[in-house]
Structures are given as structure tokens and as C-alpha cells.
Design an enzyme around this catalytic site. Structure first.
Site, PDB file in Angstrom:
ATOM      1  CE1 TYR A 181      -3.615  -2.371  -0.145  1.00  0.00           C
ATOM      2  CE2 TYR A 181      -2.747  -3.414   1.658  1.00  0.00           C
ATOM      3  CZ  TYR A 181      -3.559  -3.534   0.439  1.00  0.00           C
ATOM      4  OH  TYR A 181      -4.390  -4.621   0.093  1.00  0.00           O
ATOM      5  NE  ARG A 228       1.122  -6.179   9.879  1.00  0.00           N
ATOM      6  CZ  ARG A 228       0.408  -7.194   9.536  1.00  0.00           C
ATOM      7  NH1 ARG A 228      -0.723  -6.724   8.591  1.00  0.00           N
ATOM      8  NH2 ARG A 228       0.617  -8.447   9.591  1.00  0.00           N
TER       9      ARG A 228
HETATM   10  C1  LIG Z   1      -8.987 -11.474   5.484  1.00  0.00           C
HETATM   11  C2  LIG Z   1      -7.681 -11.057   5.782  1.00  0.00           C
HETATM   12  C3  LIG Z   1      -7.682  -9.650   5.517  1.00  0.00           C
HETATM   13  C4  LIG Z   1      -6.553  -9.025   5.796  1.00  0.00           C
HETATM   14  N1  LIG Z   1      -6.433  -7.613   6.164  1.00  0.00           N
HETATM   15  C5  LIG Z   1      -5.379  -7.074   6.372  1.00  0.00           C
HETATM   16  C6  LIG Z   1      -5.431  -5.496   6.771  1.00  0.00           C
HETATM   17  O1  LIG Z   1      -6.556  -4.937   6.578  1.00  0.00           O
HETATM   18  N2  LIG Z   1      -4.481  -4.932   7.013  1.00  0.00           N
HETATM   19  C7  LIG Z   1      -3.061  -5.627   7.397  1.00  0.00           C
HETATM   20  O2  LIG Z   1      -2.031  -5.071   7.506  1.00  0.00           O
HETATM   21  N3  LIG Z   1      -3.008  -6.968   6.901  1.00  0.00           N
HETATM   22  C8  LIG Z   1      -4.073  -7.555   6.708  1.00  0.00           C
HETATM   23  N4  LIG Z   1      -4.037  -9.061   6.362  1.00  0.00           N
HETATM   24  C9  LIG Z   1      -2.798  -9.785   6.617  1.00  0.00           C
HETATM   25  C10 LIG Z   1      -2.760 -10.336   8.147  1.00  0.00           C
HETATM   26  O3  LIG Z   1      -2.835  -9.021   9.006  1.00  0.00           O
HETATM   27  C11 LIG Z   1      -1.761 -11.160   8.353  1.00  0.00           C
HETATM   28  O4  LIG Z   1      -0.540 -10.441   7.989  1.00  0.00           O
HETATM   29  C12 LIG Z   1      -2.151 -12.456   7.756  1.00  0.00           C
HETATM   30  O5  LIG Z   1      -3.141 -13.179   7.827  1.00  0.00           O
HETATM   31  C13 LIG Z   1      -0.665 -13.558   7.906  1.00  0.00           C
HETATM   32  O6  LIG Z   1      -1.019 -14.094   9.463  1.00  0.00           O
HETATM   33  P1  LIG Z   1      -1.754 -15.363   9.935  1.00  0.00           P
HETATM   34  O7  LIG Z   1      -0.833 -16.360   9.260  1.00  0.00           O
HETATM   35  O8  LIG Z   1      -1.757 -15.226  11.509  1.00  0.00           O
HETATM   36  O9  LIG Z   1      -3.150 -15.056   9.326  1.00  0.00           O
HETATM   37  C14 LIG Z   1      -5.116  -9.755   6.176  1.00  0.00           C
HETATM   38  C15 LIG Z   1      -5.371 -10.919   6.121  1.00  0.00           C
HETATM   39  C16 LIG Z   1      -6.474 -11.758   6.052  1.00  0.00           C
HETATM   40  C17 LIG Z   1      -6.584 -13.257   5.956  1.00  0.00           C
END
Ligand SMILES: Cc1cc2nc3c(=O)[nH]c(=O)nc-3n(C[C@H](O)[C@H](O)[C@H](O)COP(=O)(O)O)c2cc1C
Length: 367
Positions: A181, A228
């Protein structure tokens, strides 16, 4: 013994948090109203997860221009402040803490979101990706390269959004400077070929980010600000990593050490495999822990054991869990009890309504 690491209290900024199990920011696209304001359903969702040490909300656009997806909540209008107020109240009623993630999609957007005008970016380079609009997926376009004045205006959008977040009752904000972004677009050569003071050197590519961090921190206090980064992002969201990318992130992290009061720096391990990506860092926490002296939050694919391990090894101070929190509102309690984790349903990540959102049961409710 390892059980305890995730469950140990931690202080970030002015807050004493009861554990190190943070909820990662996740877009859930439930702000399906003309104002893109948070709703009672969104309040219920976050309240259900309030036992997390810290909840970090989904990305919330700081202006109309920042939008890049349908039904994502904003934090720039009065209605949006009121919408979020229900969320922060519901979380605080359960003794939780919640930061609002401040988001600008930059070129990861489409003219459909901007009355036909171009999305904005550091340089006029099409990410050649897809944008999910009201009419379905559309090809991204060549964005408008921000002028210097427009960059300054965008910094002020973030500052105002941070103030709005505090007005709405949030405990703090996380600046979304990851995942391809707007800030990330400034950090990488694939999207930034500027020849002014916002492009070229590592310092120039990081200038807009630090100017914004300064503005936000001065407005609400640095102890209420997290940031982040996703340094090894490659091959998605329009990001291509090259040999300058990691040194730019090392420069950023080195400078973050000057922000002694910063709430935290939140890093993501590579979202996609980078074994064959020459210049990528394979293990982000291990690489950046020795370089960063503040509170380091790590994320991506962590489980109960690996979460405790990364803390025990001293590579991070807290772990942000994403998808696990979607399907386990009581994730902290499950960690405490060693209970199994429920699987998430990807089909309901971004659809309206309570299905796959507020209907995941707590462990106790299973027979
Ligand atoms: C449905 C979904 C929406 C996400 N939206 C964002 C977001 O709005 N902002 C962001 O920084 N990361 C977003 N991510 C990334 C997550 O914060 C995270 O980095 C990613 O899911 C990996 O972590 P995990 O393996 O614990 O799920 C999103 C991930 C998922 C699955």
C-alpha cells in the site's frame, strides 16, 4: 514453561496488556453502508475477541482517496467516528485494548472508487494487478504521481485520522506501511522512480513515512502509535523486491530506534515463499530483532508452539495472530488451556453479514 511466554503481560506505550497474543489487522468488508462506518455487528466481532492482548483493527481508510476496496470502514468522517465509538466501547467494556489501523491503498485501487479520477502513488506506474470493485475484479490503472503538496496533504490526512481515532475512543493507531500500500509503494523501486526528495536514496524513499509518523506521533503521542512493515513482500499486491529493498527497510528500522516511545513495530514474515527470491530476508524476526531495540511484534502463520518459541528465543516481544483469530474468538483461552484451534472459512472472509464473522463458537460451546 513455554506456555507462559504468550501469556505474560507486556507494557506498550502507556498500556499494561494482559498477554502477548495480539490480533493482526484483517479487512473483513462488513462496513457495507453508504458511510463506510463501523456497525453494531463489527462491534460485536471485536468485542468477542477482546481478550487479545491488543486488537488491531482492519485497515481503515484515512480519506476518500485512500479507498481501494468495497465495504471497508473509514476513519475520516463524523459518521465513521461514531461508528467506531460503538466498537471501542464494546471492547473497553470487556477490558480490552484496541488500535485502529490507518490505511491508504495508493495505487492498489481503481478509478471506480474515485468518481473516475486516478488512484495516487509515488510514481505513474501501473501495479498490473486487479482491484475488487462493486462491479467485480477490474484491472488496475496507471496512477497519478503525487505532487509534493499532495504528499504533504496526505500526511495531514493521516494526522487527522489518528486524531479521529482517539476521538472515537481507540487506545492508539497502527500506521499501515506494509503489503504494497501507499507507504510501501514509496519504499520500493518497483513503484517509486521519483527524482525529488521522496525518491532515490533510502532516506528519500522513507521520508514520507517518517514525516507522517512524526505528524501522527506529535498529534496523539508516540506511545499510542505502532507501525507495520513487510520487508520481504514479493510477487503480490504489485510489489517486486530488488536488491535495494531490504537495505531500505534496514534504514527504516535503524531510524525507528530513535522513536523511544513508539508503541511497537509490527513485522510480517514473508506471506509467500521467498526461498528462490535472491535478495529477500527469509526470517524476518531473526534478521530485524538485533537491529530494533523497541517492542517488536511478529506475525504470519504462527501457532501455539511457534508463537511461544519465537518469544522464548527472544526474537519478538509479542505475536500477532491473523486467521486463527477469525475462527477462534477465544484464542487466548485456547492457548491457556491447550485446546485445539478451529479452522477458518476463507469463503466468508469478505462477505457481508454475521456468517463466518460473529458465529464462530468459543471452545466451551463445543460438545
Ligand atoms: C482476511 C484477511 C484480511 C487482511 N487484511 C489486512 C489488513 O487490513 N491490514 C493488514 O495489515 N493486513 C491484513 N491482512 C494480513 C494479516 O494481518 C496477516 O498478516 C496474515 O493473515 C498472516 O497472518 P496469519 O498467518 O496469522 O493469518 C489480512 C489477512 C487476511 C487473511
Amino acid at each position: 514453561m513455554t506456555e507462559k511466554a504468550l501469556l505474560k503481560p507486556i507494557k506498550i506505550g502507556p498500556y499494561e496488556l494482559p498477554n502477548r497474543v495480539f490480533m493482526a489487522p484483517m479487512t473483513r468488508s462488513r462496513a457495507d453502508n453508504p458511510e463506510n462506518a463501523a456497525t453494531p455487528l463489527i462491534a460485536e466481532y471485536y468485542a468477542q475477541r477482546a481478550s487479545a492482548g491488543l486488537l488491531i483493527t482492519e485497515g481503515s481508510q484515512v480519506s476518500k482517496q485512500a479507498v481501494g476496496y468495497i465495504n471497508t470502514p473509514g476513519i475520516y468522517s463524523g459518521a465513521q467516528i461514531e461508528g467506531w465509538r460503538q466498537v471501542t466501547r464494546a471492547v473497553h467494556d470487556r477490558d480490552g485494548h484496541i488500535f485502529c489501523q490507518l490505511w491508504h491503498c495508493g495505487r492498489m485501487s481503481h478509478p471506480d472508487f474515485h468518481d473516475g479520477r486516478l488512484p495516487v502513488a509515488p510514481s505513474a506506474i501501473n501495479p498490473n494487478d486487479k482491484s475488487f470493485t462493486r462491479k467485480g475484479f477490474k484491472d488496475t490503472v496507471t496512477p497519478h504521481a503525487l505532487t509534493t503538496d499532495e504528499i504533504h496533504d496526505t500526511t495531514q490526512d493521516f494526522r487527522r485520522a489518528a486524531e479521529n481515532a482517539i476521538t472515537a475512543g481507540f487506545d492508539g493507531v497502527e500506521i499501515h506501511s506494509a503489503n504494497g500500500y501507499l507507504f510501501h509503494q514509496f519504499f520500493t523501486n518497483c513503484s517509486n522512480v521519483r527524482t525529488d526528495e521522496y525518491g532515490g536514496s533510502h532516506e528519500n524513499k522513507a521520508r514520507f513515512f517518517f514525516e507522517t509518523l512524526d505528524a501522527v506521533g506529535r498529534a496523539i503521542g508516540f506511545g499510542k502509535v505502532g507501525i507495520r512493515l513487510n520487508p520481504s513482500a514479493h510477487g503480490f499486491f504489485g510489489v517486486t523486491l530488488d536488491k535495494a529493498t531490504i537495505p531500505t527497510f534496514e534504514h527504516i528500522v535503524e531510524r525507528l530506534n530513535d522513536y523511544h516511545e513508539l508503541a511497537y513495530a509490527h513485522f510480517t514474515e514473508p506471506l509467500a515463499p521467498v526461498d528462490n527470491v535472491l535478495d529477500a530476508v527469509k526470517e524476518i524476526a531473526k534478521h530485524f530483532r538485533p537491529r530494533y531495540r523497541g517492542t517488536l511484534v511478529i506475525n504470519c502463520r504462527f501457532k501455539h508452539d511457534s508463537g511461544n518459541r519465537v518469544l522464548d528465543e527472544g526474537c519478538a516481544d509479542a505475536v500477532a495472530f491473523g486467521k486463527a483469530f477469525i475462527s477462534n474468538p477465544d484464542l487466548v483461552e485456547r492457548i491457556r488451556r491447550g485446546a485445539p484451534w478451529a479452522k477458518w472459512d476463507e469463503d466468508t472472509f469478505y462477505v457481508p453479514g454475521s456468517k463466518g464473522y460473529t458465529d464462530y463458537p468459543c471452545f466451551e460451546e463445543h460438545p
